[in-house]
Design an enzyme around this catalytic site. Structure first.
Site, PDB file in Angstrom:
ATOM      1  CB  THR A  82      -0.888   0.013   1.262  1.00  0.00           C
ATOM      2  OG1 THR A  82      -0.040  -0.251   2.387  1.00  0.00           O
ATOM      3  CG2 THR A  82      -1.978  -1.039   1.194  1.00  0.00           C
ATOM      4  NE  ARG A  87      -0.907   1.814   9.501  1.00  0.00           N
ATOM      5  CZ  ARG A  87       0.193   1.478  10.158  1.00  0.00           C
ATOM      6  NH1 ARG A  87       0.165   1.374  11.464  1.00  0.00           N
ATOM      7  NH2 ARG A  87       1.325   1.252   9.523  1.00  0.00           N
ATOM      8  CB  CYS A 131      16.506   6.097  -4.249  1.00  0.00           C
ATOM      9  SG  CYS A 131      16.450   7.015  -2.710  1.00  0.00           S
ATOM     10  CD  GLN A 154      18.738  11.971  -1.604  1.00  0.00           C
ATOM     11  OE1 GLN A 154      19.901  12.038  -1.224  1.00  0.00           O
ATOM     12  NE2 GLN A 154      17.924  11.020  -1.182  1.00  0.00           N
ATOM     13  CB  SER A 168       8.346  10.547  -4.103  1.00  0.00           C
ATOM     14  OG  SER A 168       9.546  10.609  -4.848  1.00  0.00           O
ATOM     15  N   GLY A 169      10.829  10.104  -1.902  1.00  0.00           N
ATOM     16  CA  GLY A 169      11.767   9.185  -1.257  1.00  0.00           C
ATOM     17  C   GLY A 169      11.475   9.011   0.230  1.00  0.00           C
ATOM     18  CG  HIS A 177      16.392  11.130  -5.461  1.00  0.00           C
ATOM     19  ND1 HIS A 177      15.277  11.727  -4.917  1.00  0.00           N
ATOM     20  CD2 HIS A 177      16.678  10.057  -4.677  1.00  0.00           C
ATOM     21  CE1 HIS A 177      14.895  11.042  -3.852  1.00  0.00           C
ATOM     22  NE2 HIS A 177      15.712  10.015  -3.693  1.00  0.00           N
ATOM     23  CG  ASN A 231      12.712   9.352  -6.008  1.00  0.00           C
ATOM     24  OD1 ASN A 231      12.222  10.058  -6.884  1.00  0.00           O
ATOM     25  ND2 ASN A 231      12.177   9.261  -4.813  1.00  0.00           N
TER      26      ASN A 231
HETATM   27  P1  A2P Z   1       0.145   0.329   5.695  1.00  0.00           P
HETATM   28  O1  A2P Z   1      -0.388   1.085   4.531  1.00  0.00           O
HETATM   29  O2  A2P Z   1      -0.765  -0.774   6.121  1.00  0.00           O
HETATM   30  O3  A2P Z   1       0.588   1.211   6.833  1.00  0.00           O
HETATM   31  P2  A2P Z   1       5.377   4.431   2.717  1.00  0.00           P
HETATM   32  O4  A2P Z   1       6.855   4.384   3.005  1.00  0.00           O
HETATM   33  O5  A2P Z   1       5.070   4.879   1.324  1.00  0.00           O
HETATM   34  O6  A2P Z   1       4.630   5.219   3.727  1.00  0.00           O
HETATM   35  O7  A2P Z   1       4.849   2.877   2.816  1.00  0.00           O
HETATM   36  C1  A2P Z   1       5.119   2.041   3.906  1.00  0.00           C
HETATM   37  C2  A2P Z   1       4.549   0.645   3.628  1.00  0.00           C
HETATM   38  O8  A2P Z   1       4.956  -0.207   4.702  1.00  0.00           O
HETATM   39  C3  A2P Z   1       3.028   0.609   3.609  1.00  0.00           C
HETATM   40  O9  A2P Z   1       2.585  -0.342   2.677  1.00  0.00           O
HETATM   41  C4  A2P Z   1       2.697   0.182   5.028  1.00  0.00           C
HETATM   42  O10 A2P Z   1       1.455  -0.468   5.171  1.00  0.00           O
HETATM   43  C5  A2P Z   1       3.808  -0.825   5.258  1.00  0.00           C
HETATM   44  N1  A2P Z   1       3.945  -1.084   6.695  1.00  0.00           N
HETATM   45  C6  A2P Z   1       4.108  -0.177   7.688  1.00  0.00           C
HETATM   46  N2  A2P Z   1       4.136  -0.794   8.897  1.00  0.00           N
HETATM   47  C7  A2P Z   1       4.003  -2.123   8.650  1.00  0.00           C
HETATM   48  C8  A2P Z   1       3.930  -3.293   9.466  1.00  0.00           C
HETATM   49  N3  A2P Z   1       4.027  -3.226  10.787  1.00  0.00           N
HETATM   50  N4  A2P Z   1       3.767  -4.498   8.853  1.00  0.00           N
HETATM   51  C9  A2P Z   1       3.661  -4.580   7.513  1.00  0.00           C
HETATM   52  N5  A2P Z   1       3.707  -3.512   6.682  1.00  0.00           N
HETATM   53  C10 A2P Z   1       3.871  -2.302   7.242  1.00  0.00           C
END
Ligand code: A2P
Length: 330
Positions: free
Chosen positions: A10, A38, A129, A156, A159-160, A236, A309
């Site tokens: 996600t 979540r 990246c 940078q 989005s990173g 970047h 990136n």
């Molecule tokens: P979730 O959407 O359920 O929080 P970004 O760096 O773009 O914010 O994305 C972080 C990704 O890591 C998301 O898909 C997030 O899921 C996932 N994530 C964060 N915490 C956990 C966790 N405890 N277990 C599994 N995936 C996680």
């Protein structure tokens, strides 16, 4: 055909994994999506299908016969779950920094050190990246001229820093206070990416230095780096100053870059042609321009290197590693 899992599906990079697997028509038998509790139960679109997102738990992993697990859920999740996926037979391609400097884990940019995929033990690390995009031109220079010293200065994109980084820029433009960064990023530049270390560098800067040496198989390279977050949504940009060991002709270097796979030379100052973050966004190649002599030192060279990136700097490079494994029969 292969069973593929995305962990962190996600997230910003996770969603790009989905897009890139689809656009490259990766040979997928079943695609499994994992994230945190979540978002468990939500669905994400892949080709014509809506795919369920599951919580990242061992019981949801063990019976799926996963061949490739593409991770981008942060270092802690990688540390905890990569060995679990690997123990059930998957090859993990991990986008976090958790395993990058581990002696038992290859760190791979497919155009640069494809030979390193042969010695993995179930986990392969995707480099940082800002490191990835510098590797293709630097490998060319190292092979042909030798390198004495590298000075990285990065610009940078937010989005990173994931979804929260993007939100800070978008909300900051409306005058709202930042949540991810310590200061507003809208209208600002922050010489601070990842945490500060005792030696005065940020962890991002040290990652660039150490990962460059590992990927280029050269621990003697002299490298320094300053990594800066700028109010750019995506891609970047990097100024790379290089001191070569041997004298060079600029045209020879430009020709070597033109022939390097994954690199596009975009360098014609008479037509105001040089790479920018906006032009590189959404593209697969690394772009290089402003190629010019550094007159302040012997065999000095200045480069301006720009790449998406989230694509080449993250999701695309990881998918290319998986493609390389398939081509080499794993
Ligand atoms: P979730 O959407 O359920 O929080 P970004 O760096 O773009 O914010 O994305 C972080 C990704 O890591 C998301 O898909 C997030 O899921 C996932 N994530 C964060 N915490 C956990 C966790 N405890 N277990 C599994 N995936 C996680």
């Amino acid at each position: 055909m292969y069973n593929v899992a995305i962990v962190g599906a996600t997230g910003n990079v996770g969603r790009k994994f989905l897009e890139i697997l689809e656009e490259r028509n990766f040979p997928i038998k079943t695609l499994y999506l994992f994230a945190s509790k979540r978002s468990a139960g939500s669905k994400l679109k892949f080709k014509e299908n809506e795919i369920l997102v599951e919580e990242t738990l061992e019981k949801n992993i063990k019976n799926k016969k996963i061949d490739f697990a593409l991770f981008s859920a942060g270092g802690d999740i990688s540390l905890k779950f990569s060995p679990i996926f690997a123990s059930y037979g998957a090859i993990v391609i991990d986008n976090s920094s958790a395993f990058r400097m581990d002696k038992n884990v290859p760190l791979v940019v497919p155009e640069v050190n494809p030979e390193d995929i042969t010695w993995h033990n179930g986990i392969i690390a995707n480099p940082n990246c800002s490191t990835i995009q510098a590797m293709i031109p630097l490998k060319v220079l190292l092979e042909n001229y030798g390198i004495k010293r590298i000075v990285y200065s990065t610009y940078q994109a937010v989005s990173g820093a994931g979804m929260q980084g993007i939100a800070d820029l978008e909300n900051g433009i409306k005058g709202l206070a930042p949540k991810k960064f310590p200061y507003p990023i809208a209208g600002n530049c922050l010489p601070h990416i990842d945490v500060f270390l005792d030696n005065g560098y940020t962890k991002e800067e040290i990652k660039m230095i150490k990962e460059t040496k590992k990927i280029l198989h050269n621990s003697n390279l002299k490298i320094t780096a300053t990594a800066v977050r700028v109010p750019v949504l995506n891609s970047h940009s990097e100024s790379i100053n290089v001191e070569l060991e041997k004298p060079y002709e600029l045209n020879d270097i430009i020709n070597l870059f033109i022939n390097a796979k994954g690199l596009t030379v975009y360098d014609n100052i008479n037509e105001l042609e040089y790479p920018t973050a906006l032009m590189a966004s959404g593209k697969d190649d690394v772009f290089i321009g402003r190629i010019r002599r550094d007159f302040s030192t012997d065999n000095g060279l200045n480069l301006w290197v720009v790449a998406d990136n989230i694509r080449k700097g993250a999701a695309l490079n990881a998918v290319q590693i998986a493609e390389l494994l398939i081509r080499s029969d794993m």
